[in-house]
Enzyme design. Structure first.
Site, mmCIF file in Angstrom:
data_model
loop_
_atom_site.group_PDB
_atom_site.id
_atom_site.type_symbol
_atom_site.label_atom_id
_atom_site.label_comp_id
_atom_site.label_asym_id
_atom_site.label_seq_id
_atom_site.Cartn_x
_atom_site.Cartn_y
_atom_site.Cartn_z
ATOM 1 N N HIS A 286 5.689 7.101 -8.144
ATOM 2 C CA HIS A 286 7.120 7.326 -7.918
ATOM 3 C C HIS A 286 7.902 6.008 -7.950
ATOM 4 O O HIS A 286 9.044 5.964 -7.509
ATOM 5 C CB HIS A 286 7.354 8.025 -6.576
ATOM 6 C CG HIS A 286 6.879 9.438 -6.543
ATOM 7 N ND1 HIS A 286 7.549 10.473 -7.156
ATOM 8 C CD2 HIS A 286 5.772 9.998 -5.988
ATOM 9 C CE1 HIS A 286 6.888 11.607 -6.964
ATOM 10 N NE2 HIS A 286 5.801 11.334 -6.270
ATOM 11 N N LEU B 6 7.255 3.292 -6.232
ATOM 12 C CA LEU B 6 7.341 2.629 -4.932
ATOM 13 C C LEU B 6 6.710 1.237 -4.934
ATOM 14 O O LEU B 6 7.195 0.341 -4.246
ATOM 15 C CB LEU B 6 6.715 3.505 -3.847
ATOM 16 C CG LEU B 6 7.473 4.802 -3.580
ATOM 17 C CD1 LEU B 6 6.674 5.714 -2.663
ATOM 18 C CD2 LEU B 6 8.841 4.521 -2.993
ATOM 19 N N GLY B 7 5.633 1.048 -5.687
ATOM 20 C CA GLY B 7 5.042 -0.287 -5.792
ATOM 21 C C GLY B 7 6.037 -1.273 -6.386
ATOM 22 O O GLY B 7 6.217 -2.383 -5.882
ATOM 23 N N TYR C 148 0.508 -6.014 -11.525
ATOM 24 C CA TYR C 148 1.007 -7.363 -11.232
ATOM 25 C C TYR C 148 1.218 -8.179 -12.504
ATOM 26 O O TYR C 148 2.170 -8.956 -12.594
ATOM 27 C CB TYR C 148 0.085 -8.078 -10.239
ATOM 28 C CG TYR C 148 0.110 -7.415 -8.880
ATOM 29 C CD1 TYR C 148 1.318 -7.191 -8.214
ATOM 30 C CD2 TYR C 148 -1.050 -6.976 -8.265
ATOM 31 C CE1 TYR C 148 1.357 -6.567 -6.985
ATOM 32 C CE2 TYR C 148 -1.023 -6.349 -7.033
ATOM 33 C CZ TYR C 148 0.190 -6.151 -6.397
ATOM 34 O OH TYR C 148 0.233 -5.522 -5.177
ATOM 35 N N TYR D 195 0.837 -1.195 0.000
ATOM 36 C CA TYR D 195 0.000 0.000 0.000
ATOM 37 C C TYR D 195 0.875 1.249 0.000
ATOM 38 O O TYR D 195 1.822 1.348 0.774
ATOM 39 C CB TYR D 195 -0.940 0.025 1.214
ATOM 40 C CG TYR D 195 -2.108 -0.914 1.033
ATOM 41 C CD1 TYR D 195 -3.114 -0.620 0.125
ATOM 42 C CD2 TYR D 195 -2.194 -2.090 1.754
ATOM 43 C CE1 TYR D 195 -4.188 -1.486 -0.062
ATOM 44 C CE2 TYR D 195 -3.262 -2.963 1.575
ATOM 45 C CZ TYR D 195 -4.249 -2.647 0.665
ATOM 46 O OH TYR D 195 -5.294 -3.503 0.483
ATOM 47 N N ILE D 196 0.529 2.182 -0.878
ATOM 48 C CA ILE D 196 1.247 3.444 -1.032
ATOM 49 C C ILE D 196 0.285 4.590 -0.740
ATOM 50 O O ILE D 196 -0.851 4.596 -1.235
ATOM 51 C CB ILE D 196 1.804 3.594 -2.472
ATOM 52 C CG1 ILE D 196 2.662 2.388 -2.870
ATOM 53 C CG2 ILE D 196 2.586 4.901 -2.611
ATOM 54 C CD1 ILE D 196 3.875 2.151 -2.026
ATOM 55 N N LYS E 289 2.122 -6.920 -15.313
ATOM 56 C CA LYS E 289 3.365 -6.353 -15.854
ATOM 57 C C LYS E 289 4.589 -6.916 -15.125
ATOM 58 O O LYS E 289 5.659 -7.067 -15.716
ATOM 59 C CB LYS E 289 3.320 -4.822 -15.720
ATOM 60 C CG LYS E 289 4.448 -4.097 -16.397
ATOM 61 C CD LYS E 289 4.238 -2.597 -16.309
ATOM 62 C CE LYS E 289 5.356 -1.856 -16.989
ATOM 63 N NZ LYS E 289 5.159 -0.401 -16.935
#
Length: 194
Positions: A128, A130-131, A165, A120-121, A167
Site C-alpha cells: 500500500h 507504506l514503506g 532501498y 516494519y509493516i 530503488k
C-alpha cells in the site's frame, strides 16, 4: 416512495480519485511511552512475520526476547536521539518507523547522518506504499536536522527490502554482523546522500 434517513444515519463513503479508485489515508504519529506495549506487540509481530521462515525458532525467540524487552523499548523511547512513529492506514495501525541520530545510531557510518533502524509493516498492510511513505518521512526528518546522509542496515538475504532501498537511491557502503540468537548473519550497510 423514497425513504428518508436522518443525517446521522448516512454511511461514510471512502474517498476516491477521478477513476473511482479508493484513496487510503496514511497517518504518521510519534509513539509515546504510554504506547510501549503496543510497540512491543507490533515489533514482535512484524519481525517474526518477516524473518521466521529463514531462521530457527530458537534463534528467533532468543532475539525477540532481548530486542523487544519492555525495559529496552522504554529506554529507547526515552532517548532524545531516537524517534519512533506508528503509521496508520485509514486509522488502522499498519506498521512503524524508528530513526536514530548522533550517538544513538547503532554505529557511526557517516558524519552528520540519520539511521533508519526499523521500517516494519504488518503483513495485511503491505503493498500500500507504506514503506515508501515511512522512508519519505525519515528523509524529511533527516533534512530537518540538516543531515547530509541517511543510512540503514539490511539483511543480505532480505531481497525485497534490498530491491526497495536500491530503488530509493541507496548504495551499498559496507557490511556488519547481526546476531539472530546464536546465528551470525550479515547486514549490508546502505547509504543515501541527501
Amino acid at each position: 416512495f423514497r425513504s428518508r434517513k436522518r443525517l446521522g444515519d448516512r454511511q461514510k463513503r471512502p474517498k476516491t480519485n477521478l477513476l473511482g479508485v479508493n484513496i487510503m489515508t496514511k497517518t504518521l504519529k510519534r509513539i509515546t511511552i504510554a504506547e510501549v506495549e503496543t510497540l512491543q506487540k507490533i515489533s514482535i509481530e512484524t519481525f517474526s512475520d518477516t524473518f521466521k521462515d529463514q531462521n530457527s525458532a530458537q534463534d528467533l525467540a532468543d532475539y525477540l526476547k532481548t530486542a523487544y524487552d519492555l525495559n529496552k523499548l522504554t529506554a529507547e523511547l526515552n532517548d532524545p536521539n531516537s524517534q519512533f512513529y506508528f503509521v496508520y492506514l485509514d486509522d488502522q495501525l499498519a506498521g512503524y518507523l524508528k530513526v536514530n541520530l548522533n550517538e544513538s545510531q547503532s554505529e557511526q557510518v557517516a558524519p552528520n547522518a540519520l539511521e533508519i533502524e526499523r521500517i516494519y509493516i504488518r503483513s495485511a498492510f503491505k503493498r500500500h506504499g507504506l514503506g515508501r511513505f515511512l522512508f519519505q518521512e525519515a528523509l524529511k526528518l533527516a533534512q530537518a536536522k540538516n543531515c547530509s546522509s541517511i543510512w540503514l542496515g539490511v539483511w543480505e538475504k532480505n531481497y525485497p527490502a534490498l530491491a526497495f532501498y536500491e530503488k530509493m537511491g541507496f548504495i551499498q557502503h559496507g557490511s556488519h554482523s547481526f546476531f539472530m540468537g546464536t546465528d551470525e548473519q550479515t547486514d549490508l550497510i546502505m547509504i543515501k546522500k541527501i
